[in-house]
Motif scaffolding. Sequence first.
Motif, PDB file in Angstrom:
ATOM      1  N   UNK A   4       0.858  -1.192   0.000  1.00  0.00           N
ATOM      2  CA  UNK A   4       0.000   0.000   0.000  1.00  0.00           C
ATOM      3  C   UNK A   4       0.890   1.236   0.000  1.00  0.00           C
ATOM      4  N   UNK A   5       0.559   2.160  -0.889  1.00  0.00           N
ATOM      5  CA  UNK A   5       1.339   3.392  -1.048  1.00  0.00           C
ATOM      6  C   UNK A   5       0.401   4.527  -1.441  1.00  0.00           C
ATOM      7  N   UNK A   6       0.868   5.778  -1.373  1.00  0.00           N
ATOM      8  CA  UNK A   6       0.052   6.899  -1.854  1.00  0.00           C
ATOM      9  C   UNK A   6      -0.187   6.782  -3.366  1.00  0.00           C
ATOM     10  N   UNK A   7      -1.360   7.199  -3.795  1.00  0.00           N
ATOM     11  CA  UNK A   7      -1.677   7.176  -5.220  1.00  0.00           C
ATOM     12  C   UNK A   7      -0.814   8.191  -5.959  1.00  0.00           C
ATOM     13  N   UNK A   8      -0.590   7.944  -7.251  1.00  0.00           N
ATOM     14  CA  UNK A   8       0.170   8.868  -8.089  1.00  0.00           C
ATOM     15  C   UNK A   8      -0.509   8.978  -9.451  1.00  0.00           C
ATOM     16  N   UNK A   9      -0.102   9.972 -10.241  1.00  0.00           N
ATOM     17  CA  UNK A   9      -0.790  10.253 -11.497  1.00  0.00           C
ATOM     18  C   UNK A   9      -0.838   9.044 -12.435  1.00  0.00           C
ATOM     19  N   UNK A  10       0.200   8.219 -12.417  1.00  0.00           N
ATOM     20  CA  UNK A  10       0.226   7.054 -13.303  1.00  0.00           C
ATOM     21  C   UNK A  10      -0.831   6.014 -12.933  1.00  0.00           C
ATOM     22  N   UNK A  11      -1.459   6.152 -11.773  1.00  0.00           N
ATOM     23  CA  UNK A  11      -2.504   5.222 -11.348  1.00  0.00           C
ATOM     24  C   UNK A  11      -3.878   5.610 -11.881  1.00  0.00           C
ATOM     25  N   UNK A  12      -3.963   6.682 -12.662  1.00  0.00           N
ATOM     26  CA  UNK A  12      -5.276   7.142 -13.113  1.00  0.00           C
ATOM     27  C   UNK A  12      -6.079   6.065 -13.841  1.00  0.00           C
ATOM     28  N   UNK A  13      -5.525   5.322 -14.817  1.00  0.00           N
ATOM     29  CA  UNK A  13      -6.345   4.300 -15.492  1.00  0.00           C
ATOM     30  C   UNK A  13      -6.921   3.277 -14.516  1.00  0.00           C
ATOM     31  N   UNK A  14      -6.122   2.874 -13.528  1.00  0.00           N
ATOM     32  CA  UNK A  14      -6.605   1.912 -12.537  1.00  0.00           C
ATOM     33  C   UNK A  14      -7.698   2.528 -11.671  1.00  0.00           C
ATOM     34  N   UNK A  15      -7.553   3.805 -11.313  1.00  0.00           N
ATOM     35  CA  UNK A  15      -8.568   4.466 -10.492  1.00  0.00           C
ATOM     36  C   UNK A  15      -9.879   4.603 -11.254  1.00  0.00           C
ATOM     37  N   UNK A  16      -9.800   4.903 -12.545  1.00  0.00           N
ATOM     38  CA  UNK A  16     -11.012   4.976 -13.354  1.00  0.00           C
ATOM     39  C   UNK A  16     -11.696   3.609 -13.429  1.00  0.00           C
ATOM     40  N   UNK A  27     -20.044   7.495  -3.999  1.00  0.00           N
ATOM     41  CA  UNK A  27     -19.902   8.873  -4.472  1.00  0.00           C
ATOM     42  C   UNK A  27     -18.478   9.407  -4.372  1.00  0.00           C
ATOM     43  N   UNK A  28     -17.613   8.786  -3.563  1.00  0.00           N
ATOM     44  CA  UNK A  28     -16.256   9.319  -3.426  1.00  0.00           C
ATOM     45  C   UNK A  28     -15.394   9.050  -4.652  1.00  0.00           C
ATOM     46  N   UNK A  29     -15.854   8.153  -5.558  1.00  0.00           N
ATOM     47  CA  UNK A  29     -15.123   7.893  -6.797  1.00  0.00           C
ATOM     48  C   UNK A  29     -16.088   7.999  -7.982  1.00  0.00           C
ATOM     49  N   UNK A  30     -16.388   9.212  -8.437  1.00  0.00           N
ATOM     50  CA  UNK A  30     -17.273   9.372  -9.590  1.00  0.00           C
ATOM     51  C   UNK A  30     -16.566   8.966 -10.879  1.00  0.00           C
ATOM     52  N   UNK A  31     -17.323   8.437 -11.809  1.00  0.00           N
ATOM     53  CA  UNK A  31     -16.744   8.083 -13.116  1.00  0.00           C
ATOM     54  C   UNK A  31     -16.638   9.368 -13.931  1.00  0.00           C
ATOM     55  N   UNK A  32     -15.624  10.151 -13.612  1.00  0.00           N
ATOM     56  CA  UNK A  32     -15.444  11.468 -14.203  1.00  0.00           C
ATOM     57  C   UNK A  32     -13.950  11.749 -14.266  1.00  0.00           C
ATOM     58  N   UNK A  33     -13.405  11.862 -15.467  1.00  0.00           N
ATOM     59  CA  UNK A  33     -11.957  12.003 -15.638  1.00  0.00           C
ATOM     60  C   UNK A  33     -11.408  13.204 -14.887  1.00  0.00           C
ATOM     61  N   UNK A  34     -12.054  14.353 -15.040  1.00  0.00           N
ATOM     62  CA  UNK A  34     -11.554  15.569 -14.403  1.00  0.00           C
ATOM     63  C   UNK A  34     -11.515  15.421 -12.890  1.00  0.00           C
ATOM     64  N   UNK A  35     -12.586  14.903 -12.296  1.00  0.00           N
ATOM     65  CA  UNK A  35     -12.658  14.781 -10.841  1.00  0.00           C
ATOM     66  C   UNK A  35     -11.665  13.764 -10.307  1.00  0.00           C
ATOM     67  N   UNK A  36     -11.480  12.658 -11.017  1.00  0.00           N
ATOM     68  CA  UNK A  36     -10.537  11.646 -10.550  1.00  0.00           C
ATOM     69  C   UNK A  36      -9.105  12.160 -10.621  1.00  0.00           C
ATOM     70  N   UNK A  71      -3.248  -2.746  -9.724  1.00  0.00           N
ATOM     71  CA  UNK A  71      -3.854  -2.072  -8.582  1.00  0.00           C
ATOM     72  C   UNK A  71      -5.103  -2.851  -8.180  1.00  0.00           C
ATOM     73  N   UNK A  72      -5.159  -3.285  -6.913  1.00  0.00           N
ATOM     74  CA  UNK A  72      -6.230  -4.160  -6.451  1.00  0.00           C
ATOM     75  C   UNK A  72      -7.349  -3.408  -5.735  1.00  0.00           C
ATOM     76  N   UNK A  73      -7.049  -2.219  -5.213  1.00  0.00           N
ATOM     77  CA  UNK A  73      -8.077  -1.497  -4.476  1.00  0.00           C
ATOM     78  C   UNK A  73      -7.585  -0.143  -3.999  1.00  0.00           C
ATOM     79  N   UNK A  74      -8.472   0.568  -3.320  1.00  0.00           N
ATOM     80  CA  UNK A  74      -8.167   1.906  -2.807  1.00  0.00           C
ATOM     81  C   UNK A  74      -8.642   2.048  -1.371  1.00  0.00           C
TER      82      UNK A  74
END
Length: 348
Positions: A4-16, A27-36, A71-74
Amino acid sequence: MLLIRPIQQSDYPALMQIAAESGAGFTSLPVNEQKLKQKIAHSEHSFAVETDKPGNQGYLFVLEDTESGEILGTSGIEASVGLSTPLYHFHQSTVVHHSNELNVFNPVEVLTMCNDYTGVSEICTLFLREPFRNGLNGRFLSKVRFLFMAEQPKRFAKLVIAEMRGVADDNALPPFWQWLQTYFFSIDFPTADHMIGVGNKGFIADLMPRHPIYVSLLPASAQQVIGEVHENTKPALKLLENEGFIHRGYVDLFDAGPTVEAQLKQIKSVRQSHRVKVVIEADTAVRKGVNQLAVCNCETLNFRATFTDDCRFDSERNALLISPAAADALKVADGDFVRYLNLDKGAK
């Protein structure tokens, strides 16, 4: 190894991907590129900033398989909620209608909209992808937040809350929402859910009922789910209850899921975690333990955590013996401090 580590910009595809898999109501993870992407940038800034008090920081962690890079989870923490945008809840309480003349004493439950949790810290954004919901993965992902908070208490408020997802039907629609939509809103739940997720909460104050609501006047389908959690959320709620979190009558405006709370210092994993020096031990027979331990370094920006039974606490040396591989993953050297916690059920 799971890390487990802090998220970074390269994790964006996994977060989406996680945002899409989490579904409506998360609601804490909307399917919205700008917000994520904003959420990732905000987290990166929060980990980097030097502070000795809770403010508008949000810490988002990811669980990574270091062998595959997947990435397995958040898991996340908001340092102080309700500062920039209001945090609304319904509070369930009892009022009494009493008449001496008629010999009537009638207690009734009411729901009142409030902002009582403004300024507290919130643990949030806990999501473990379906294929990886096994073993101690979920327990580790949840408890790692308490290790970080135990190590960095000045960054957080004395009170910590967690909003639990409420009951929904087979179409992912909360029964509690349906009466609100009928009488107060002209939008469907997915639209309202998305608006909250992207931070557009002004409509809540504009359209929600401003006076206490008598629970007995609500449809039976709405009454039955007040304070109840979604089936998929029950394991997460049980984990928090075991940590000492309790429900004091606060529920979500739209799905009526419970919000639970605990004093930071009284959270079980905070109280039972230990800060010790580390000794890197190459001999497996010497370092091998009997319990699964969650172990993290004592950094902020470079925070790392993992769990393993290939380590043990040596009382004679007052140190935690870990493998070279674990030390490398945690970015620690001999003599550095780490914090550890027993992950096994029933651990004391």
